[in-house]
Design an enzyme around this catalytic site. Structure first.
Site, short mmCIF file in Angstrom:
data_model
loop_
_atom_site.label_atom_id
_atom_site.label_comp_id
_atom_site.label_asym_id
_atom_site.label_seq_id
_atom_site.Cartn_x
_atom_site.Cartn_y
_atom_site.Cartn_z
N GLY A 18 9.59 -16.28 3.58
CA GLY A 18 10.27 -15.71 5.00
C GLY A 18 11.58 -16.08 5.11
N THR A 19 12.19 -16.15 4.12
CA THR A 19 13.84 -16.13 4.15
C THR A 19 14.44 -14.74 5.01
OG1 THR A 19 14.14 -15.13 2.12
CG2 THR A 19 13.89 -17.62 2.18
N ASN A 20 13.71 -13.70 4.89
CA ASN A 20 14.30 -12.53 5.69
C ASN A 20 13.84 -12.93 7.11
OD1 ASN A 20 15.73 -10.35 3.98
ND2 ASN A 20 13.80 -11.14 2.62
N LEU A 100 1.24 -0.10 2.68
CA LEU A 100 0.58 0.18 4.08
C LEU A 100 0.03 1.70 3.91
CD1 LEU A 100 2.87 -1.32 6.61
CD2 LEU A 100 0.57 -2.01 6.12
N ASN A 114 11.75 -1.45 6.32
CA ASN A 114 11.70 -2.36 5.22
C ASN A 114 12.62 -2.93 4.45
OD1 ASN A 114 9.85 -3.60 3.18
ND2 ASN A 114 10.63 -2.20 1.59
N HIS A 116 14.46 -3.79 0.84
CA HIS A 116 13.87 -3.65 -0.64
C HIS A 116 15.15 -4.41 -1.29
CE1 HIS A 116 12.12 -2.35 -4.22
NE2 HIS A 116 13.17 -1.97 -4.75
C1 GRF Z 1 12.63 -11.10 -1.27
O1 GRF Z 1 13.18 -10.71 -2.73
C2 GRF Z 1 12.71 -9.65 -0.32
O2 GRF Z 1 13.71 -9.04 -0.72
C3 GRF Z 1 11.40 -9.41 -0.91
O3 GRF Z 1 10.48 -10.24 -0.94
C4 GRF Z 1 11.02 -11.67 -1.34
C5 GRF Z 1 10.85 -12.58 -0.66
O4 GRF Z 1 11.12 -12.48 0.79
N1 GRF Z 1 10.89 -8.22 -0.03
P1 GRF Z 1 10.91 -13.50 2.01
O5 GRF Z 1 11.96 -14.63 1.48
O6 GRF Z 1 9.64 -13.93 2.15
O7 GRF Z 1 11.72 -13.08 3.10
#
Ligand code: GRF
Length: 206
Positions: A18-20, A100, A114, A116
Protein backbone atom coordinates in the site's frame (compact mmCIF):
# COMPACT_ATOMS: atom_id res chain seq x y z
CA UNK A 1 -23.05 12.03 -10.38
CA UNK A 2 -25.53 14.43 -8.78
CA UNK A 3 -24.87 18.17 -9.20
CA UNK A 4 -24.36 19.04 -5.54
CA UNK A 5 -21.28 16.71 -5.31
CA UNK A 6 -18.12 18.79 -5.14
CA UNK A 7 -15.78 15.79 -5.04
CA UNK A 8 -15.48 12.55 -6.95
CA UNK A 9 -15.94 9.50 -4.69
CA UNK A 10 -12.81 7.37 -4.95
CA UNK A 11 -12.31 3.67 -4.20
CA UNK A 12 -8.74 2.35 -4.05
CA UNK A 13 -8.14 -1.34 -4.79
CA UNK A 14 -5.02 -2.85 -3.26
CA UNK A 15 -3.27 -6.22 -2.77
CA UNK A 16 -0.12 -5.54 -0.80
CA UNK A 17 2.01 -3.03 1.10
CA UNK A 18 0.00 0.00 0.00
CA UNK A 19 2.81 2.51 -0.56
CA UNK A 20 0.90 3.91 -3.54
CA UNK A 21 -2.24 4.10 -1.38
CA UNK A 22 -0.17 5.94 1.23
CA UNK A 23 0.92 8.45 -1.41
CA UNK A 24 -2.77 9.04 -2.25
CA UNK A 25 -3.69 9.45 1.43
CA UNK A 26 -0.80 11.86 2.05
CA UNK A 27 -1.73 13.86 -1.07
CA UNK A 28 -5.37 14.06 0.06
CA UNK A 29 -4.28 15.26 3.51
CA UNK A 30 -1.83 17.77 1.99
CA UNK A 31 -4.54 19.30 -0.21
CA UNK A 32 -2.91 18.04 -3.42
CA UNK A 33 -6.00 15.94 -4.13
CA UNK A 34 -9.02 18.21 -3.64
CA UNK A 35 -11.39 17.16 -6.44
CA UNK A 36 -11.76 13.64 -5.12
CA UNK A 37 -12.04 11.88 -1.77
CA UNK A 38 -11.00 8.31 -0.89
CA UNK A 39 -14.21 6.72 0.43
CA UNK A 40 -13.10 3.11 0.73
CA UNK A 41 -10.06 0.85 0.31
CA UNK A 42 -10.72 -2.71 -0.87
CA UNK A 43 -8.10 -5.45 -0.76
CA UNK A 44 -8.31 -8.93 -2.30
CA UNK A 45 -5.88 -10.06 0.43
CA UNK A 46 -6.97 -9.99 4.08
CA UNK A 47 -3.39 -9.47 5.33
CA UNK A 48 -2.49 -6.57 3.03
CA UNK A 49 -0.71 -3.87 5.03
CA UNK A 50 -2.54 -1.39 2.79
CA UNK A 51 -5.67 -2.11 4.89
CA UNK A 52 -3.80 -1.01 8.02
CA UNK A 53 -2.72 2.19 6.27
CA UNK A 54 -6.36 2.92 5.38
CA UNK A 55 -7.60 2.28 8.94
CA UNK A 56 -4.81 4.43 10.40
CA UNK A 57 -6.02 7.23 8.11
CA UNK A 58 -9.64 6.76 9.21
CA UNK A 59 -10.67 5.38 5.84
CA UNK A 60 -13.06 2.42 5.55
CA UNK A 61 -11.06 -0.71 4.71
CA UNK A 62 -12.63 -3.90 3.31
CA UNK A 63 -11.05 -7.27 2.58
CA UNK A 64 -12.92 -9.09 -0.21
CA UNK A 65 -10.82 -12.22 -0.52
CA UNK A 66 -10.80 -13.84 -3.96
CA UNK A 67 -10.39 -17.39 -2.63
CA UNK A 68 -13.61 -17.05 -0.61
CA UNK A 69 -15.58 -16.97 -3.86
CA UNK A 70 -16.32 -19.93 -6.15
CA UNK A 71 -15.77 -17.90 -9.31
CA UNK A 72 -14.02 -14.73 -10.44
CA UNK A 73 -17.47 -13.37 -11.36
CA UNK A 74 -18.78 -13.92 -7.83
CA UNK A 75 -15.72 -12.10 -6.48
CA UNK A 76 -16.12 -9.19 -8.88
CA UNK A 77 -19.86 -8.98 -8.16
CA UNK A 78 -19.04 -8.65 -4.45
CA UNK A 79 -16.61 -5.81 -5.20
CA UNK A 80 -19.08 -4.10 -7.56
CA UNK A 81 -21.79 -4.27 -4.85
CA UNK A 82 -19.58 -2.32 -2.43
CA UNK A 83 -18.63 0.22 -5.10
CA UNK A 84 -22.24 0.82 -6.12
CA UNK A 85 -23.38 1.05 -2.48
CA UNK A 86 -21.00 3.99 -2.10
CA UNK A 87 -21.74 5.65 -5.46
CA UNK A 88 -18.05 5.42 -6.37
CA UNK A 89 -17.06 7.63 -9.33
CA UNK A 90 -13.40 6.65 -9.72
CA UNK A 91 -11.59 3.38 -9.03
CA UNK A 92 -7.81 3.55 -8.50
CA UNK A 93 -5.78 0.31 -8.77
CA UNK A 94 -2.80 0.84 -6.45
CA UNK A 95 -0.66 -2.27 -6.37
CA UNK A 96 -3.77 -4.34 -7.15
CA UNK A 97 -2.59 -7.61 -8.62
CA UNK A 98 -5.75 -9.21 -10.01
CA UNK A 99 -6.73 -8.72 -13.66
CA UNK A 100 -10.29 -7.38 -13.83
CA UNK A 101 -12.67 -8.89 -16.38
CA UNK A 102 -13.99 -6.97 -19.38
CA UNK A 103 -17.47 -7.10 -17.78
CA UNK A 104 -16.15 -5.36 -14.66
CA UNK A 105 -14.09 -2.80 -16.53
CA UNK A 106 -16.94 -1.99 -18.92
CA UNK A 107 -19.11 -1.03 -15.93
CA UNK A 108 -16.70 1.89 -15.30
CA UNK A 109 -15.54 3.16 -18.72
CA UNK A 110 -12.70 5.68 -18.32
CA UNK A 111 -13.30 5.58 -14.57
CA UNK A 112 -10.61 3.07 -13.57
CA UNK A 113 -6.92 4.08 -13.45
CA UNK A 114 -3.84 1.98 -12.69
CA UNK A 115 -0.20 2.61 -11.81
CA UNK A 116 2.28 0.43 -13.68
CA UNK A 117 5.98 0.45 -12.67
CA UNK A 118 7.38 0.83 -16.21
CA UNK A 119 7.06 3.08 -19.26
CA UNK A 120 4.17 1.41 -21.13
CA UNK A 121 4.30 -0.07 -23.81
CA UNK A 122 7.61 -1.41 -22.48
CA UNK A 123 7.70 -4.16 -19.87
CA UNK A 124 3.94 -4.50 -19.44
CA UNK A 125 1.13 -6.97 -20.06
CA UNK A 126 0.60 -10.45 -18.67
CA UNK A 127 3.23 -11.52 -16.14
CA UNK A 128 4.78 -8.06 -15.74
CA UNK A 129 4.04 -6.95 -12.19
CA UNK A 130 5.95 -5.98 -9.02
CA UNK A 131 9.62 -7.00 -8.98
CA UNK A 132 9.28 -8.99 -12.22
CA UNK A 133 9.03 -5.70 -14.12
CA UNK A 134 12.32 -4.42 -12.73
CA UNK A 135 14.05 -7.76 -13.24
CA UNK A 136 13.08 -7.59 -16.94
CA UNK A 137 14.25 -3.96 -17.16
CA UNK A 138 17.68 -4.88 -15.77
CA UNK A 139 17.90 -8.04 -17.91
CA UNK A 140 17.23 -6.03 -21.07
CA UNK A 141 19.75 -3.36 -20.13
CA UNK A 142 17.61 -0.27 -20.85
CA UNK A 143 19.04 2.98 -19.47
CA UNK A 144 15.66 4.55 -18.69
CA UNK A 145 12.59 3.10 -17.04
CA UNK A 146 9.86 4.76 -14.97
CA UNK A 147 6.15 4.53 -14.23
CA UNK A 148 2.88 5.01 -16.06
CA UNK A 149 -0.64 5.86 -14.96
CA UNK A 150 -3.20 4.72 -17.51
CA UNK A 151 -6.92 4.12 -17.88
CA UNK A 152 -7.83 0.47 -17.41
CA UNK A 153 -9.45 -1.36 -20.30
CA UNK A 154 -10.02 -5.08 -20.88
CA UNK A 155 -6.46 -5.32 -22.31
CA UNK A 156 -3.90 -5.71 -19.48
CA UNK A 157 -1.95 -2.44 -19.19
CA UNK A 158 -3.41 -1.42 -22.54
CA UNK A 159 -5.62 1.60 -21.84
CA UNK A 160 -4.95 5.27 -22.78
CA UNK A 161 -1.92 6.70 -21.00
CA UNK A 162 -2.56 9.57 -18.54
CA UNK A 163 0.90 10.36 -17.08
CA UNK A 164 4.44 8.97 -17.29
CA UNK A 165 7.73 9.78 -15.56
CA UNK A 166 11.19 8.47 -16.49
CA UNK A 167 13.73 7.17 -13.98
CA UNK A 168 17.39 6.48 -14.83
CA UNK A 169 18.65 2.91 -14.35
CA UNK A 170 21.95 2.75 -12.44
CA UNK A 171 24.70 0.24 -13.26
CA UNK A 172 24.66 -1.07 -9.68
CA UNK A 173 20.88 -1.38 -9.48
CA UNK A 174 19.24 -4.51 -8.14
CA UNK A 175 15.56 -5.16 -8.84
CA UNK A 176 14.85 -4.02 -5.30
CA UNK A 177 16.84 -0.78 -5.48
CA UNK A 178 15.31 0.05 -8.85
CA UNK A 179 11.77 -0.72 -7.64
CA UNK A 180 12.23 1.59 -4.66
CA UNK A 181 13.58 4.44 -6.80
CA UNK A 182 10.77 4.05 -9.37
CA UNK A 183 8.26 4.16 -6.52
CA UNK A 184 9.85 7.22 -4.86
CA UNK A 185 10.66 9.22 -7.98
CA UNK A 186 7.72 8.23 -10.18
CA UNK A 187 4.83 6.16 -8.80
CA UNK A 188 4.22 8.11 -5.61
CA UNK A 189 4.29 11.40 -7.56
CA UNK A 190 2.27 10.35 -10.59
CA UNK A 191 -0.65 8.55 -8.97
CA UNK A 192 -1.83 11.45 -6.76
CA UNK A 193 -1.43 13.86 -9.68
CA UNK A 194 -3.46 11.58 -11.96
CA UNK A 195 -6.10 11.07 -9.26
CA UNK A 196 -6.58 14.84 -9.02
CA UNK A 197 -6.63 15.30 -12.81
CA UNK A 198 -9.22 12.56 -13.44
CA UNK A 199 -11.35 13.57 -10.42
CA UNK A 200 -11.43 17.15 -11.71
CA UNK A 201 -12.51 15.89 -15.14
CA UNK A 202 -15.26 13.77 -13.57
CA UNK A 203 -16.63 16.73 -11.60
CA UNK A 204 -16.55 18.91 -14.70
CA UNK A 205 -18.56 16.33 -16.64
CA UNK A 206 -21.14 15.94 -13.83
C1 GRF B 1 4.62 -1.49 -6.84
O1 GRF B 1 5.75 -1.93 -7.59
C2 GRF B 1 3.58 -0.94 -7.78
O2 GRF B 1 4.14 -0.31 -8.90
C3 GRF B 1 2.87 -2.15 -8.24
O3 GRF B 1 2.74 -2.93 -7.06
C4 GRF B 1 3.91 -2.71 -6.24
C5 GRF B 1 3.55 -2.52 -4.78
O4 GRF B 1 2.71 -1.40 -4.68
N1 GRF B 1 1.64 -1.80 -8.89
P1 GRF B 1 2.12 -0.90 -3.24
O5 GRF B 1 3.29 -0.65 -2.34
O6 GRF B 1 1.25 -2.01 -2.71
O7 GRF B 1 1.37 0.35 -3.56
Amino acid sequence: MSQEKKQAKIAVLVSGGGTNLQALIDAQNAGIITSGRIEVVISNKADAYALTRAKDAGIEALAIVRKNFATKKDFEDAVLKELEARNIDLIILAGFLLVLSADFVNRYPMRIINIHPALIPSFCGDGYYGLKVHEAVLAYGVKLTGATVHYVTAETDGGPIILQKAVAVRTNDTPESLQLRVMKQAEWKLLPKAAEMVSRQIIKEA
